[in-house]
Write an enzyme that holds these catalytic residues in place. Structure first.
Site, PDB file in Angstrom:
ATOM      1  N   SER A 150       1.873   1.565  -9.400  1.00 13.97           N
ATOM      2  CA  SER A 150       1.530   0.421  -8.561  1.00 13.97           C
ATOM      3  C   SER A 150       1.669   0.798  -7.097  1.00 13.97           C
ATOM      4  CB  SER A 150       2.438  -0.755  -8.889  1.00 13.97           C
ATOM      5  OG  SER A 150       3.736  -0.496  -8.414  1.00 13.97           O
ATOM      6  N   LYS A 151       1.355  -0.163  -6.264  1.00  9.08           N
ATOM      7  CA  LYS A 151       1.314   0.098  -4.826  1.00  9.08           C
ATOM      8  C   LYS A 151       2.595   0.723  -4.274  1.00  9.08           C
ATOM      9  CE  LYS A 151      -1.308  -3.466  -4.655  1.00  9.08           C
ATOM     10  NZ  LYS A 151      -1.584  -4.759  -4.853  1.00  9.08           N
ATOM     11  N   ARG A 152       3.721   0.313  -4.847  1.00 11.89           N
ATOM     12  CA  ARG A 152       4.947   0.857  -4.264  1.00 11.89           C
ATOM     13  C   ARG A 152       5.129   2.355  -4.534  1.00 11.89           C
ATOM     14  NH1 ARG A 152       8.625   0.639  -8.309  1.00 11.89           N
ATOM     15  NH2 ARG A 152       7.703  -0.312 -10.137  1.00 11.89           N
TER      16      ARG A 152
END
Length: 469
Positions: A241-243
RNA sequence: GGUCCCAUCGUCUAGAGGCCUAGGACAUUGCCCUCUCACGGCAAAAACGCGGGUUCGAAUCCCGCUGGGACUACCA
């Protein structure tokens, strides 16, 4: 399956950009279709009106195009196929294989939580299953009558045979109260309408598959081949995911990645062909198969992608490189020189730059002579010896209009020898004079690009600088 | 909680019972090449999660455990 035209599809929902995981799924579908001489279909699953956007559709299309994953049919939009879903839902209704449910979402939610609290299964209790008629004036949903007993077998190409007990299946909603179909229903209708023979998708859908198979059966549709590909994880082994950093495919374009490199990286994530790491498109198409897809999830490793990108940048055709690099230079405000000079420039930089962005960042000295000398370099390299050498080289250069790499190298080496100064000091001080840096592409390559005249100017400037201090 | 999936170096993976003293690649370290940094070459370090079976023989087959992940929506 022999003799039957293979048809695969990529069916993203337009709720964001094309991400790494989606791209890999698309790639596998594309590769399999190409490998089999079949068709690859693009379908946009936009039945969630709340979350679907026009921009996302465009972003996905852009991503696919950048990756060079061309589709043969579509893009089809589920939102334009409402009549098909309604038709089949009514058919099921008529045949007693589906029913109206009047429960409110909040009630459902409540009952779920209650059941969970009591340690029971949080599934729908089927209370509307045998209703004779409407119990209120609410707009109902349509639920599918799932079988109560027996089992549903998924013969998956990558996971093998997976058996689900039908008692685990619940009466899923196929048409929402707003008339839109839900995912599990729309997928089946679409895949049948589009004659999809092989459903290759993320294994987060494996649990949905028995439900879908029941719908196929209820409608007497042929069941496609399933291949559930493991997910891509982040460095902490949770779903990417984005993180974990950039997950948008187009973000990699902006960071100066080559799409072929990204595709090559992606194909090796979950699939392998012996020890081979580098694949051309043709090899990929030729060698791709479903059997070699691994069963376990893969961690996305940016380092390896970077290595592959560097490899592609180094190996690619100079013309292609210049076509791709141009916009990165222009974005920096540089005036790109004529083609052959630009290519020479790039070829000198490509050995060190791993992305197009890195290449541009290293290229400043090609565009300006107005730079500061690196402080450490000045301390170490600008001394009386190098001053003498620079002066000699300046004189030798002034005799010629143009010099090849090797001719220039001879001059430098000869000078060092004559003056009894180490070649490395002469070369390094010259590098500092010409680029302002202690690290740069090969010295002789640079001179060929910037020319003798400019080289002399820069040497002179360094001499002036040294004499002043 | 329930259902399902998964398990080889830090990471991607090869491995379909003996070819395994477990191979390759990225990353790491060292050496070589060298005008710098890279590239390249060579080398090192680094893994079969645990416990039971089956078998003459298991990383490979079976069971259990442990650990990770997914699903469990009027999202897809």
């Amino acid at each position: 399956m022999e003799g039957i035209m293979v048809r695969t599809r990529f069916a993203p929902s337009p709720t964001g950009y094309l991400h790494i995981g989606g791209a890999r799924t698309a790639l596998f579908n594309w590769l399999y279709a190409r490998n089999q001489g079949g068709k690859f279909i693009l379908r946009i699953e936009d039945t969630d009106v709340e979350r679907s956007t026009e921009e996302s559709v465009q972003a996905i299309l852009d991503g696919m195009k950048w990756l060079n994953l061309d589709w043969d049919e579509g893009p089809f939009f589920q939102s334009k196929r409402m009549d098909r879903y309604t038709y089949f839902a009514e058919k099921l209704l008529k045949e007693g294989k589906a029913y109206y449910c009047y429960c409110k979402p909040e009630e459902l939610q409540e009952r779920r939580e209650q059941a969970l609290k009591e340690g029971k299964k949080p599934t729908y209790d089927r209370r509307c299953r045998d209703l004779k008629g409407p119990i209120n004036d609410r707009k109902p949903v349509i639920r599918f009558k799932a079988p109560l007993e027996g089992e549903t077998i998924v013969d998956d190409i990558v996971k093998g045979r997976v058996i689900f007990k039908n008692e685990e299946l619940d009466d899923l909603i196929i048409i929402r109260s707003d008339g839109f179909p839900t995912y599990n229903f729309a997928v089946v209708i679409d895949d049948v309408d589009m004659n999809i023979t092989h459903v290759i998708r993320g294994d987060d859908h494996l649990n949905n598959t028995p439900r879908q198979i029941q719908i196929y059966k209820a409608l007497d549709f042929p069941i496609p081949v399933f291949a559930h590909v493991p997910m891509i994880l982040g460095s902490d082994k949770t779903r990417l995911s984005k993180r974990h950093g950039a997950t948008s495919v187009m973000a990699y374009k902006e960071m100066g990645y080559i799409s072929d490199a990204l595709v090559n990286y992606l194909v090796r994530l979950g699939w392998s062909y012996g020890d081979q790491e580098i694949f051309t498109r043709e090899e990929m198409i030729e060698k791709f198969n479903l059997e070699n897809i691994g069963k376990s999830p893969a961690v996305f490793n940016p380092e390896k992608l970077l290595w592959l990108n560097a490899h592609y940048i180094r190996e690619m055709d100079p013309k292609d490189l210049s076509d791709l690099a141009r916009e990165f230079f222009e974005k920096m405000g540089y005036v790109v020189p004529e083609e052959s000079k630009f290519q020479k420039m790039l070829c000198s930089l490509r050995q060190r730059g791993r992305t197009l962005v890195e290449i541009v960042e290293m290229a400043d000295f090609y565009f300006t002579s107005d730079f500061q000398y690196e402080e450490q370099g000045v301390k170490k390299l600008f001394n009386t010896d190098s001053l003498r050498a620079l002066k000699v080289i300046r004189e030798k250069l002034s005799n010629s209009k143009e010099l090849s790499e090797s001719e220039f190298e001879v001059i430098v080496r000869k000078t060092a020898e004559d003056l009894n100064i180490k070649v490395s000091l002469v070369a390094q001080s010259l590098r500092l004079a010409i680029t302002g840096k202690t690290v740069s592409p090969g010295l002789y390559e640079i001179i060929e690009v910037i020319g003798v005249e400019e080289t002399i100017r820069r040497i002179q400037k360094a001499i002036d600088y040294m004499e002043k201090t």
